[in-house]
Motif scaffolding. Structure first.
Motif, PDB file in Angstrom:
ATOM      1  N   ALA A 129      -5.915  -6.258  -0.377  1.00 28.33           N
ATOM      2  CA  ALA A 129      -6.150  -7.242   0.417  1.00 28.33           C
ATOM      3  C   ALA A 129      -6.794  -8.361  -0.230  1.00 28.33           C
ATOM      4  O   ALA A 129      -6.261  -9.394   0.312  1.00 28.33           O
ATOM      5  CB  ALA A 129      -7.463  -6.742   1.316  1.00 28.33           C
ATOM      6  N   VAL A 130      -7.438  -8.441  -1.450  1.00 28.40           N
ATOM      7  CA  VAL A 130      -7.684  -9.793  -2.054  1.00 28.40           C
ATOM      8  C   VAL A 130      -6.542 -10.377  -2.318  1.00 28.40           C
ATOM      9  O   VAL A 130      -6.731 -11.879  -2.147  1.00 28.40           O
ATOM     10  CB  VAL A 130      -8.623  -9.342  -3.156  1.00 28.40           C
ATOM     11  CG1 VAL A 130      -9.013 -10.569  -3.864  1.00 28.40           C
ATOM     12  CG2 VAL A 130     -10.039  -8.676  -2.695  1.00 28.40           C
ATOM     13  N   GLY A 131      -5.597  -9.929  -2.827  1.00 28.96           N
ATOM     14  CA  GLY A 131      -4.460 -10.629  -3.056  1.00 28.96           C
ATOM     15  C   GLY A 131      -3.403 -10.789  -2.434  1.00 28.96           C
ATOM     16  O   GLY A 131      -2.260 -11.233  -2.709  1.00 28.96           O
TER      17      GLY A 131
ATOM     18  N   ALA B 250     -11.585  -0.760   6.593  1.00 32.81           N
ATOM     19  CA  ALA B 250     -10.921  -0.186   5.548  1.00 32.81           C
ATOM     20  C   ALA B 250     -11.079   0.988   5.684  1.00 32.81           C
ATOM     21  O   ALA B 250     -10.408   2.053   5.349  1.00 32.81           O
ATOM     22  CB  ALA B 250     -11.078  -0.828   4.157  1.00 32.81           C
ATOM     23  N   PRO B 251     -12.458   1.565   5.631  1.00 34.79           N
ATOM     24  CA  PRO B 251     -12.767   3.311   5.368  1.00 34.79           C
ATOM     25  C   PRO B 251     -12.028   3.825   6.781  1.00 34.79           C
ATOM     26  O   PRO B 251     -11.900   5.133   6.815  1.00 34.79           O
ATOM     27  CB  PRO B 251     -14.397   3.133   5.822  1.00 34.79           C
ATOM     28  CG  PRO B 251     -14.706   1.845   5.198  1.00 34.79           C
ATOM     29  CD  PRO B 251     -13.734   0.909   5.381  1.00 34.79           C
ATOM     30  N   GLU B 252     -11.860   3.266   7.866  1.00 33.10           N
ATOM     31  CA  GLU B 252     -11.494   4.048   9.223  1.00 33.10           C
ATOM     32  C   GLU B 252     -10.012   3.967   8.840  1.00 33.10           C
ATOM     33  O   GLU B 252      -9.319   4.865   9.382  1.00 33.10           O
ATOM     34  CB  GLU B 252     -11.988   2.892  10.375  1.00 33.10           C
ATOM     35  CG  GLU B 252     -13.276   2.878  10.650  1.00 33.10           C
ATOM     36  CD  GLU B 252     -13.616   1.961  11.777  1.00 33.10           C
ATOM     37  OE1 GLU B 252     -14.614   2.294  12.522  1.00 33.10           O
ATOM     38  OE2 GLU B 252     -13.050   0.851  11.619  1.00 33.10           O
TER      39      GLU B 252
ATOM     40  N   LEU C 274       0.791  -1.239   0.015  1.00 26.96           N
ATOM     41  CA  LEU C 274      -0.047   0.037   0.105  1.00 26.96           C
ATOM     42  C   LEU C 274       0.908   1.188   0.041  1.00 26.96           C
ATOM     43  O   LEU C 274       0.360   2.295  -0.881  1.00 26.96           O
ATOM     44  CB  LEU C 274      -0.978  -0.039   1.132  1.00 26.96           C
ATOM     45  CG  LEU C 274      -2.001   1.086   1.412  1.00 26.96           C
ATOM     46  CD1 LEU C 274      -2.698   1.277   0.275  1.00 26.96           C
ATOM     47  CD2 LEU C 274      -2.587   1.107   2.898  1.00 26.96           C
ATOM     48  N   LEU C 275       1.919   1.129   0.797  1.00 26.68           N
ATOM     49  CA  LEU C 275       2.601   2.466   0.994  1.00 26.68           C
ATOM     50  C   LEU C 275       3.370   2.726  -0.353  1.00 26.68           C
ATOM     51  O   LEU C 275       3.752   3.821  -0.955  1.00 26.68           O
ATOM     52  CB  LEU C 275       3.861   2.381   2.109  1.00 26.68           C
ATOM     53  CG  LEU C 275       3.078   2.260   3.409  1.00 26.68           C
ATOM     54  CD1 LEU C 275       4.133   2.283   4.484  1.00 26.68           C
ATOM     55  CD2 LEU C 275       2.204   3.444   3.770  1.00 26.68           C
TER      56      LEU C 275
ATOM     57  N   ALA D  45     -11.248   1.383  -2.135  1.00 25.76           N
ATOM     58  CA  ALA D  45     -11.186   0.208  -3.226  1.00 25.76           C
ATOM     59  C   ALA D  45      -9.897  -0.004  -3.470  1.00 25.76           C
ATOM     60  O   ALA D  45      -9.866  -1.387  -3.677  1.00 25.76           O
ATOM     61  CB  ALA D  45     -11.864   0.936  -4.455  1.00 25.76           C
ATOM     62  N   ARG D  46      -8.939   0.686  -3.367  1.00 26.43           N
ATOM     63  CA  ARG D  46      -7.481   0.084  -3.797  1.00 26.43           C
ATOM     64  C   ARG D  46      -6.887  -0.597  -2.822  1.00 26.43           C
ATOM     65  O   ARG D  46      -6.387  -1.615  -2.884  1.00 26.43           O
ATOM     66  CB  ARG D  46      -6.592   1.392  -3.989  1.00 26.43           C
ATOM     67  CG  ARG D  46      -5.188   0.957  -4.475  1.00 26.43           C
ATOM     68  CD  ARG D  46      -5.457   0.259  -5.836  1.00 26.43           C
ATOM     69  NE  ARG D  46      -4.198  -0.585  -5.777  1.00 26.43           N
ATOM     70  CZ  ARG D  46      -4.253  -1.690  -6.571  1.00 26.43           C
ATOM     71  NH1 ARG D  46      -5.351  -2.324  -6.751  1.00 26.43           N
ATOM     72  NH2 ARG D  46      -3.101  -2.602  -6.742  1.00 26.43           N
ATOM     73  N   MET D  47      -7.350  -0.002  -1.274  1.00 29.26           N
ATOM     74  CA  MET D  47      -7.188  -1.030  -0.129  1.00 29.26           C
ATOM     75  C   MET D  47      -7.600  -2.273  -0.024  1.00 29.26           C
ATOM     76  O   MET D  47      -6.810  -3.503   0.074  1.00 29.26           O
ATOM     77  CB  MET D  47      -7.457  -0.093   1.095  1.00 29.26           C
ATOM     78  CG  MET D  47      -6.477   1.026   1.392  1.00 29.26           C
ATOM     79  SD  MET D  47      -7.168   2.279   2.540  1.00 29.26           S
ATOM     80  CE  MET D  47      -7.005   0.895   4.189  1.00 29.26           C
ATOM     81  N   ASN D  48      -8.846  -2.412  -0.652  1.00 32.75           N
ATOM     82  CA  ASN D  48      -9.309  -3.784  -0.563  1.00 32.75           C
ATOM     83  C   ASN D  48      -8.960  -4.633  -1.644  1.00 32.75           C
ATOM     84  O   ASN D  48      -8.797  -5.857  -1.635  1.00 32.75           O
ATOM     85  CB  ASN D  48     -11.064  -3.435  -0.904  1.00 32.75           C
ATOM     86  CG  ASN D  48     -11.820  -3.068   0.416  1.00 32.75           C
ATOM     87  OD1 ASN D  48     -11.328  -3.172   1.663  1.00 32.75           O
ATOM     88  ND2 ASN D  48     -12.691  -2.462   0.447  1.00 32.75           N
TER      89      ASN D  48
END
Length: 231
Positions: A92-94, A65-67, A27-28, A86-89
């Motif tokens: 997370a899926v992968g 994720a929103p928090e 993510l970073l 959306a990008r964070m999720n």
């Protein structure tokens, strides 16, 4: 007699540090404009880049994720919350999850006992199902809920109450297994037995006042079930 088990996911089925530190780095990598910015973003979610570890207050441990996005957005001018979540999720899926113990043989043993098995996570449902599927155990679960499944998130008891309702079990005959105070609070509010495990960030001393029992990991469940005597 315990008739159902509902599990937290991160820190319970999967070792928290080994699994989610990778997700934070990915993510970073996508969000940071330079190394200084990267460190600021890491600090905002209480992730120590030098130790590659989470602080006890990290929102990644138990928040949705929103928090988590709310903590990052002040450092991301021009970025809207919805595409960030959306990008964070999607990441997370992968995300590659590290099993806390070998999951397939354990859940086969638990299912063979006739137990109903559920999952209640503050992750979204799609990544939760993907992680279970990737480790070959999705079909052994009778119920899977994320914070976006319509039952709310922990520490509220909505997911747990839905599991009991949809499986026809009395809450007092269900055990909630998790690695955080949020999990224990949700289990207590739902009227369930609360089992803490130590494969997350919280320590035994932090969890013990809120749990009926503290186990080293979910691999200890079969022996504990064999010895369990209702109060």
């Amino acid at each position: 007699m315990i008739q159902g088990l509902i599990f937290d996911k991160d820190g319970t089925l999967f070792d928290f540090r080994r699994s989610w530190a990778r997700w934070v780095h990915h993510l970073l990598d996508e969000l940071a404009t330079n190394e200084a910015h990267r460190r600021m973003l890491a600090e905002a979610i209480h992730f120590d880049l030098d130790r590659d570890d989470f602080g006890a207050e990290s929102p990644v441990i138990g928040c949705t994720a929103p928090e988590i996005a709310d903590d990052l957005l002040p450092l991301l001018p021009g970025m809207a919350k919805e595409p960030l979540v959306a990008r964070m999720n999607a990441l997370a899926v992968g995300a590659a999850m590290a099993e806390a113990v070998p999951l397939l043989p354990l859940f086969q043993r638990l299912q063979a006992r006739g137990l109903k098995i559920g999952l209640a996570t503050n992750d979204t449902e799609a990544p939760a199902r993907a992680h279970l599927r990737n480790h070959g155990v999705l079909e052994l679960f009778d119920f899977v809920a994320g914070y976006d499944s319509g039952f709310g998130g922990k520490p509220a008891p909505g997911q747990l109450a839905a599991f009991a309702r949809l499986t026809g079990l009395m809450p007092g005959r269900v055990a909630m297994i998790g690695d955080s105070r949020h999990d224990m609070e949700a289990g207590r509010a739902a009227g369930m037995i609360c089992i803490a495990v130590l494969t997350g960030i919280a320590t035994r001393d932090e969890l013990a006042p809120h749990a009926d029992v503290v186990l080293p990991d979910i691999g200890a469940l079969p022996d504990w079930l064999d010895a369990f005597v209702p109060a």
